[in-house]
Every structure is written in structure tokens, then in C-alpha cells.
Design a protein around this motif. Structure first.
Motif, PDB file in Angstrom:
ATOM      1  N   HIS A 283      36.428 -19.882 -44.006  1.00 34.73           N
ATOM      2  CA  HIS A 283      37.023 -18.826 -44.822  1.00 34.73           C
ATOM      3  C   HIS A 283      37.098 -17.565 -43.970  1.00 34.73           C
ATOM      4  O   HIS A 283      36.384 -17.414 -42.970  1.00 34.73           O
ATOM      5  N   ILE A 284      37.966 -16.646 -44.396  1.00 33.72           N
ATOM      6  CA  ILE A 284      38.110 -15.396 -43.651  1.00 33.72           C
ATOM      7  C   ILE A 284      36.826 -14.581 -43.763  1.00 33.72           C
ATOM      8  O   ILE A 284      36.241 -14.455 -44.846  1.00 33.72           O
TER       9      ILE A 284
ATOM     10  N   GLU B 284      35.275 -11.059 -43.772  1.00 38.92           N
ATOM     11  CA  GLU B 284      35.665  -9.659 -43.966  1.00 38.92           C
ATOM     12  C   GLU B 284      34.950  -8.764 -42.954  1.00 38.92           C
ATOM     13  O   GLU B 284      33.961  -9.151 -42.331  1.00 38.92           O
ATOM     14  N   ASP B 285      35.473  -7.556 -42.808  1.00 42.90           N
ATOM     15  CA  ASP B 285      34.903  -6.608 -41.842  1.00 42.90           C
ATOM     16  C   ASP B 285      33.428  -6.319 -42.118  1.00 42.90           C
ATOM     17  O   ASP B 285      32.640  -6.089 -41.196  1.00 42.90           O
ATOM     18  N   SER B 286      33.054  -6.349 -43.406  1.00 42.05           N
ATOM     19  CA  SER B 286      31.659  -6.084 -43.755  1.00 42.05           C
ATOM     20  C   SER B 286      30.720  -7.155 -43.202  1.00 42.05           C
ATOM     21  O   SER B 286      29.560  -6.866 -42.888  1.00 42.05           O
TER      22      SER B 286
ATOM     23  N   LYS C 238      40.248 -12.393 -32.670  1.00 41.74           N
ATOM     24  CA  LYS C 238      40.338 -13.401 -33.720  1.00 41.74           C
ATOM     25  C   LYS C 238      41.216 -14.568 -33.276  1.00 41.74           C
ATOM     26  O   LYS C 238      42.186 -14.369 -32.540  1.00 41.74           O
TER      27      LYS C 238
ATOM     28  N   TYR D 232      38.512 -20.471 -38.963  1.00 45.51           N
ATOM     29  CA  TYR D 232      38.545 -19.049 -38.609  1.00 45.51           C
ATOM     30  C   TYR D 232      37.487 -18.794 -37.545  1.00 45.51           C
ATOM     31  O   TYR D 232      36.299 -19.028 -37.777  1.00 45.51           O
TER      32      TYR D 232
ATOM     33  N   ASN E  71      26.698 -17.132 -46.020  1.00 48.68           N
ATOM     34  CA  ASN E  71      28.157 -17.171 -45.917  1.00 48.68           C
ATOM     35  C   ASN E  71      28.672 -18.382 -45.140  1.00 48.68           C
ATOM     36  O   ASN E  71      29.842 -18.427 -44.774  1.00 48.68           O
TER      37      ASN E  71
END
Length: 840
Positions: free
Chosen positions: A67-68, A70-72, A86, A207, A233
Motif C-alpha cells: 500500500h502507499i 504516506e509522508d507521515s 520512489k 510500493y 503498517n
């Protein structure tokens, strides 16, 4: 003892007899040459793996997810990094609008700047200039151009967008030629990803995020600090170090096979050394008797030939080291398709030193017993040949010799395997094989002795009696040939295990065209498109993506902490793609439990798991598993285990749900059809690509054709290595067969005195050697299969596979060579006159 007398006579006799040491020299050179070549290559690979650690990954750290991120999630890793790049990669179809041909590829959307270490080798190099200008281009594997009948400068279509082919990828980052040939890589600039329209909800995308750090940053400490975030995650981590370890584990199977080849070649060489020295010493007994007549003591005579054996061992070791060092120059080319590193071909002084030392040790150990004959030669041997026997005071030397050889084999096995238990098992296996061969030959002799041969013809009767007469060759040849066959069959079978091809793939009636990533709304129109071509859909499998959260009410951390359960980490890390249906397919057979075809998500769902997955994962029948399906937990239990024939060319699944549970879950479909007409395949692929650009159309016939080409290249490597063992085995056979030449010479003369003709002698020899060769070969064959099963299970951790055709070929060759050498020797010595034999 007169040292000068001993040395002078040793060197003088060696110069005059250098042409008689063929069996000894060839055997030692073959064994030591293999050892030096394999050691040098293994040393170079490990050295290159260490020096190319960062180049194999292209970065210091890589984060992978399904899954993508996120920046966090990326910020804890990116805050101290110098650069972040990326890459999104997924399976897609490369389509040539001109030829209407297409090919499944590993499509990679990559940002500028990667790799940080090493480089992506492309041709022509100016393609990098276009890449840096962010033009709409692709870099492709050469196989794509070949199969799509296109060239650099032409255009290929991916999804909704056309790209210009700017260059050919000569070598990808951390990828071998074998991997690239299976699913060719295509790179394109990341900024054009959205234009392709290929990534949709439910699409399977990997990813990847690459990080580069300064030399003063401890990124491993960052990874340890963020362990909880990584766990929650489902992020997979790759560093330069653990990626190199992964590549090293891939090399371990190759290295284990190389060590097996080395071990087999050296042990066969040892047998050849013993036989070769026996022949050499046998021909020197008259010279020893003359020395005894001239006043030499038995100890001096022994030392004369002992020094010769040491010198011959030294010479053989040096020749073997030279040949092995030269042979390893070809190894980087031979293994270039299998390895991910650029392997150097540096010479290894350490390998040469070990080879030469081992050669001398082997010569001493395996030449000891033949040399004991020299101690028992009396001056009367000059006037009359007498049968020599080992004196009682030499028995302790024989015991010491056996113990020394056993310790040598154990020590060498440990040196190769680095495991005390495995080395001991190997030594015990050799001893068990020797005992079984001895036992079978004993039984054979006793059975033949008790059988009435009076009704047989002269040649057949005398040939059979040769097997149990005094001073027969049944034991020495039976054990030598049997042990040689055992070692060679082990090597041949392991080679087959490592390159086992799925021969039933693509058989008549299988579906060969698969449509992957079909969304629910596209299923019906795709059916209509297929049915217009008068083709029926053979398989329609809905695929639901999920992850495992708990096993028997334990989360990942708790389950993995219990070492007694042997649960593999990847059981929790992997993404599960499962299907559901009410019935089992033809290629699925129940192994345990009862298949329940219908259920509900409001209860504990009974699921089926494939047998192979169950065995490798650590999960057990009856375990409770909780899966997360897009945030919705589903509790299941393993109530059914099935054997799945994954060779069948269609979508197969390790986890199978019953109907009534997953119908409303987010899913995509996999459809499979059978089409034999290549023109119709091309038309269907073209129509599907035009109307459904996100759907991947896979021609399995083309995929498996490429895979078989790859396996053929791999097979050549292992056949080349196996040929070394077989060649050494034939040298041993030649040496062993030569031992009986002296005894047969006397017998041939006596039989000719009684009126036997040459044809009778040849027939007698044929019967004797055919019987010995057949019994010992098939005994070694059966023992070899057992040994290869043990190697497959305990050493290589792979399914056992009998290389039946290769085993039969080797067996027939060994039997044929045994008979041929025996007959040739008999024809040559039958020319000796009876008078000459009687005079001796």
C-alpha cells in the motif's frame, strides 16, 4: 637406514617409471582440480558479495509495502536521509501497435536519481540523457524487443499511453539474467504513471521507497526505533546488509551443490589413487626383490616407494591446482545467468595450498595399504612369484590406516559442511554403503558357490566360477564400482532436484491465456468479448486480498516469540490473495479433513490450505486464523488440507474459502481460456488491451517457453559440473579394472595350455565383468537414490526427485565400460604365450 641410498634409488626408479603412473596421476588431478576450482569460485563470490553490498540494493535502505506509504510514515526514515526515491512496480502488458504482439513485463515507475550506488547498465548510454530530461521513454529488457519484434526508437504501449523505447537494460539492480528472463523489466519515468491508467483500486502494486544516508548516520538504529510503526503498517525492510544475506542464501544452494561435486570428485579420486598405486606397486615387486637381494632392508625398500608416492602426490597436487585455477576462469561466465553480482576470477593461493597439501595427504593415506606389500617381499620373489600376505605384525598398521582414512573423510566433510552432525552422518553413510556392498557381494558369492554349474557351457561355467574362486575380484570391484555409482547417482539426483522441470506444464487441454486484474464491472463485457470468438471461459476465479492478523489468538510478535511453534515470519508479512467456491477442482485432492463448500462470515469459517503451504509455514491442521479483509476481521479455522497440482496452467491458490463468505468483499477476477491458434491469441490480446487497458493478458505458453529456455541454461551448468564427477568415476573404474590384469595374465596362459581359444577367454571375461558390473551398479543405484533423498531433505531442504533417465544412462554406461575394459584387457593379455606364463 641409508637415507642417500633410499633417495637416489627412489628418484632413479621414478624417472624410469613415470609413464606407468597414468591412473594415479589422472585420479588425483581430477579430484584436486575440482577442489581448487570450486574453492576459488566460492571465495570470489563471497568476496564480491561483500564488496558489492550497496550496489546489490542500490541504496542504504528500502521500505516495501503493498500500500502507499504516506509522508507521515516515511518522515522518521526520511528526516535524516540525503535522498529519497520512489518506485512503484507491477505486472502489466507491453503492446506493440505495429505487430500486434504483447508480452507480460515487470513495469516499474521510477523517480530520477536511483540507484544511489552502482548504475543501471543500459545501451546506448545516451538513453540516460533522455531519462534525465524526463522524456516519455522506456528502458526495456532485450527479450521484450525480441519477442515483440521491435527495436530501439520504436514505440510500445502500456495501458493508455505510448512510450518511445530509448534503450536496452543490460543489467538491472540486484537482478540476475535468469530473473530478468522470467519476467522482463521495463522502466519508465514516475511522472507518467497516472497517464497509463494501469493502477486502479484492487490492482496489485509493490510500493518501494529507497533512502540514501550519510556515512555518519546509523540507519539500522532508526529501523530498530521504528519497529512498532513497521509492524503495524506491514512494512518490509531491506538494508544493504540483509539484502546481501538474502542473495547469499540464494547462492548457498549453488555452493552446496559445488561442495557436493567437490566431495564426490575427491572421494572418487581417492579410490582411483588407491587403485593406481596398487597397480604401480604390483609392477614393482620384482624390483623390490632385486633390491632385497642386493642387501636393501624391507624398510629401505618401503621408503624408496613411499618417497615416490609422496612426490607423485605433490606433482599431482600442483597439476591439479594449476588446472583448477585455470578452470575457474570460466566459472563467472558459466554462472553469470544465475548470480546477481559481477563475479571476479582472481586466483586463490589459499585454495591452491590446500589442494596441494590434500593431494599429498591423500597419496599417503590411500597409498599406505598397497605399500604394505613391499614390506613382505623376500629375495626369493626374484626366482618365483609367490602370493604375498599381510603379516600379523602389520595388522595394527591396517587398523591405524582405516581409522586415519575415517578421520580424514570426517574432517573433509566437516570442512565442506561446517556442521559436526552432518559430517558424521555423511561418514556413517559411506560406511553403511560399504557394508551393504560387502554384504551383497558376500551373499552373491555364497549363492553362486551353492549353485550347480555342471550343465552350463565351458565359458559360462568358468566365467561364473571366476566370481567366487580364490583371489577373485568380486569384492574389490563390486565395492569400488558400487561406491562410485552411489556417489555419482547422489550428484546426478541432486542436480535434477535443483533444476527440476515441470514436465506436465502446457499439456493438451490446459488453459493457456489468462486475464488478470479484471474488475467486477469488467467481467460481463469481457465474457461477451471472449464468447464472440466462440471460446468458452475455462476458469473465472474471484480474488480477494487480505492479511493475517492473529494465529490461535496470538499476534505476530507473540507467535514468533515462541520458538517451539516454528511459525515462519512471512506467514504474517505476506499478502494473501484467496478465492472462494463451493467445490474442489480436478487438480485438488483432499489430504486431511473434510471440505465444507458453503459457510457464513457470522461464524468461524472453515477454510482449506494447500499441503505445501501448511508444511512450510508452521501452521497446523485445526489452527484458528483471523484475516483482515479491508479492515473487516474474519475468523477461520483450518478444517481441510488439499494437495494442489500447481503445474496446471491456471490460477491456483494456497488458501481457499467456501462460498457465502467473501462475495461482497472488494475483489478482482482472474479468467482463463484455452486458445491454440496464435493469430487468435494475438487478436484477443489486442482487443482486450484496447477496451480494458488495466487488464493484464498473459500468454502462459510464452511464459513457460521462456522459463524452459532458462532452465535449459541452468541445466547446462549443472551437467557441466556433473560431468566432472562422471569423468572422475570413469578414471576410477579404469584404475580398479587394471588391478586384475596381472592375475588374468597368468590364468589366460594356463587356460590356453589346456586348449582354450581367445574367444573362450573373451566370453569368460564378459560373463565375469557383466555380473560384477550389473550387481554393483544397481546396488549403488538404489543406495544413491536413498542418499540423494537424504541430501534433498536434510541439506537442500527441497522435495525429492528421482532423475530416472539420467540414472539409467549412467548405470548403462558404467556396466558397459566395466565389460568393455575387462574384455579389452583379456584380449590384450591372451596374446601372451602359455610357455612364458609357465616359465614365470
Amino acid at each position: 637406514m641409508r637415507l642417500t641410498f633410499v633417495i637416489n634409488n627412489s628418484l632413479r626408479d621414478l624417472r624410469q617409471s613415470i609413464h606407468k603412473i597414468g591412473p594415479f596421476i589422472f585420479s588425483i588431478v581430477a579430484g584436486i582440480g575440482s577442489l581448487v576450482a570450486m574453492m576459488t569460485f566460492s571465495e570470489n563470490v563471497n568476496k564480491d558479495l561483500e564488496s558489492q553490498t550497496k550496489e546489490l540494493l542500490g541504496a542504504d535502505l528500502e521500505l516495501r509495502a503493498n500500500h502507499i506509504l504516506e509522508d507521515s510514515l516515511l518522515s522518521p526514515f526520511a528526516s535524516k536521509s540525503e535522498q529519497v526515491v520512489k518506485q512503484y512496480n507491477f505486472a502489466s502488458i507491453a503492446f506493440n501497435p505495429e505487430t500486434k504482439l504483447n508480452r507480460m513485463v515487470d513495469l516499474r515507475a521510477l523517480e530520477l536519481g536511483f540507484p544511489f550506488y552502482g548504475k543501471l547498465e543500459v545501451s546506448p548510454e545516451k538513453a540516460w540523457t533522455d531519462w534525465e530530461k524526463r522524456e516519455k521513454i522506456v528502458l526495456v529488457d532485450s527479450m521484450v524487443l525480441l519477442q515483440l519484434q521491435t527495436k530501439v526508437g520504436d514505440s510500445l504501449q502500456f495501458g493508455k499511453t505510448k512510450f518511445k523505447v530509448a534503450g536496452i537494460i543490460k543489467k538491472g539492480v540486484g537482478q540476475s539474467a535468469i530473473m530478468a528472463a522470467t519476467v522482463p523489466i521495463v522502466y519508465f519515468p514516475f511522472q507518467y504513471l497516472s497517464q497509463t491508467g494501469l493502477v486502479q483500486k484492487g490492482s496489485r502494486v509493490n510500493y518501494r521507497y529507497y533512502f540514501k544516508y550519510g556515512d555518519d548516520i546509523d540507519f539500522n538504529a532508526i529501523v530498530e526505533t521504528e519497529d512498532k510503526l513497521i509492524e503495524e503498517n506491514a512494512i518490509r525492510i531491506a538494508t544493504a546488509e540483509n539484502n546481501t544475506a538474502r542473495v547469499g542464501r540464494f547462492f548457498n544452494d549453488i555452493d552446496s551443490f559445488l561442495k557436493l561435486v567437490t566431495f564426490v570428485s575427491l572421494l572418487l579420486g581417492c579410490i582411483g589413487v588407491s587403485s593406481g598405486i596398487y597397480i604401480y606397486i604390483k609392477g614393482k615387486l620384482q624390483s623390490v626383490a632385486i633390491l632385497r637381494c642386493l642387501g636393501a632392508t624391507s624398510r629401505e625398500a618401503f621408503m624408496i616407494y613411499s618417497i615416490q608416492i609422496r612426490l607423485l602426490g605433490l606433482i599431482g597436487g600442483i597439476l591439479g591446482a594449476i588446472i583448477g585455477s585455470l578452470a575457474q576462469l570460466y566459472f563467472p561466465v558459466l554462472f553469470s545467468d544465475l548470480l546477481m553480482v559481477n563475479v571476479s576470477n582472481d586466483f586463490s593461493l589459499e585454495a591452491c595450498f590446500y589442494g596441494i597439501i590434500l593431494s599429498v595427504i591423500i597419496s599417503i593415506l590411500f597409498g599406505w595399504y598397497p605399500l604394505l606389500q613391499v614390506l613382505n617381499v623376500s629375495p626369493i620373489y626374484v626366482l618365483r612369484n609367490v602370493e604375498l600376505s599381510i603379516q600379523k605384525n602389520s595388522r595394527w598398521k591396517q587398523v591405524l590406516l582405516v581409522v586415519s582414512i575415517g578421520l580424514f573423510v570426517y574432517g573433509f566433510a566437516y570442512w565442506q559442511m561446517q556442521d559436526y552432525i552432518k559430517a558424521l552422518v555423511f561418514l556413517m553413510s559411506i560406511l553403511v554403503v560399504l557394508f551393504i556392498l560387502f554384504l551383497i557381494n558376500t551373499v552373491l558369492i555364497r549363492l553362486l558357490k551353492s549353485y550347480d554349474l555342471s550343465n552350463f557351457s565351458f565359458s559360462l561355467k568358468y566365467g561364473i566360477s571366476q566370481l567366487f574362486r580364490p583371489n577373485n575380484q568380486t569384492y574389490i570391484l563390486g565395492i569400488t564400482i558400487g561406491l562410485g555409482v552411489f556417489l555419482i547417482i547422489c550428484m546426478v539426483s541432486v542436480r535434477a532436484i535443483l533444476i527440476d522441470k515441470v514436465e506436465n506444464v502446457g499439456k493438451e487441454g490446459d488453459a493457456n491465456l489468462v486475464f488478470y486484474d479484471v474488475q467486477k464491472t469488467q467481467v460481463e463485457p469481457l465474457y461477451e468479448l471472449i464468447e464472440k470468438e466462440n471460446i468458452k471461459v475455462d476458469q473465472d476465479a474471484p480474488v480477494v486480498t487480505m492479511s493475517l492478523t492473529t494465529l490461535n489468538n496470538e499476534d505476530k510478535k507473540t507467535a514468533l516469540a515462541d520458538s517451539t511453534k516454528k511459525i515462519k515470519r512471512w506467514v504474517f508479512d505476506r499478502e494473501y490473495r484467496v478465492t472462494y467456491r463451493s467445490e474442489l477442482k480436478d487438480n485438488e485432492q483432499t489430504v486431511e479433513g473434510t471440505w465444507v463448500g458453503s459457510s457464513s462470515f457470522n461464524t468461524v469459517v472453515p477454510i482449506s490450505i494447500s499441503e505445501n503451504f501448511l508444511e512450510s509455514s508452521g501452521i497446523n491442521f485445526g489452527d484458528t486464523l483471523v484475516f483482515d479483509v479491508q479492515g473487516f476481521p474474519i475468523t477461520t479455522t483450518v478444517s481441510h488440507v488439499r494437495a494442489v497440482d500447481f503445474a496446471k496452467m491456471e490460477a491456483n491458490f494456497v488458501v481457499l474459502f467456501p462460498s457465502g463468505v467473501l462475495e461482497n468483499a472488494p475483489a478482482f477476477h482472474v479468467l482463463a481460456i484455452g486458445v491454440k491458434d496464435k493469430k487468435k491469441i494475438a487478436k484477443i490480446q489486442s482487443d482486450v488491451l484496447e477496451k480494458f487497458p488495466n487488464v493484464s493478458t498473459i500468454d502462459l505458453g510464452l511464459v513457460f517457453s521462456s522459463l524452459n529456455d532458462i532452465l535449459d541454461r541452468v541445466a547446462f551448468v549443472f551437467q557441466w559440473l556433473g560431468g566432472i564427477c562422471i569423468l572422475t568415476g570413469f578414471l576410477v573404474l579404469w584404475s580398479s579394472m587394471s588391478i586384475g590384469k596381472y592375475q588374468r595374465k597368468n590364468e589366460a596362459g594356463i587356460l590356453r595350455t589346456f586348449g582354450a581359444k581367445r574367444k573362450h577367454l573373451v566370453r569368460i571375461s564378459f560373463v565375469e565383468y557383466f555380473a560384477i558390473g550389473t550387481v554393483s551398479t544397481f546396488t549403488g543405484l538404489l543406495l544413491g537414490w536413498i542418499g540423494s533423498w537424504l541430501l534433498a531433505y536434510f541439506v537442500f531442504d527441497m522435495p525429492f526427485f528421482i532423475a530416472l533417465s539420467d540414472s539409467m544412462i549412467v548405470s548403462v554406461l558404467i556396466i558397459s565400460m566395466t565389460v568393455a575394459i575387462g574384455v579389452i584387457y583379456m584380449r590384450s593379455i591372451s596374446k601372451v604365450s602359455a610357455l612364458q606364463v609357465l616359465k614365470n
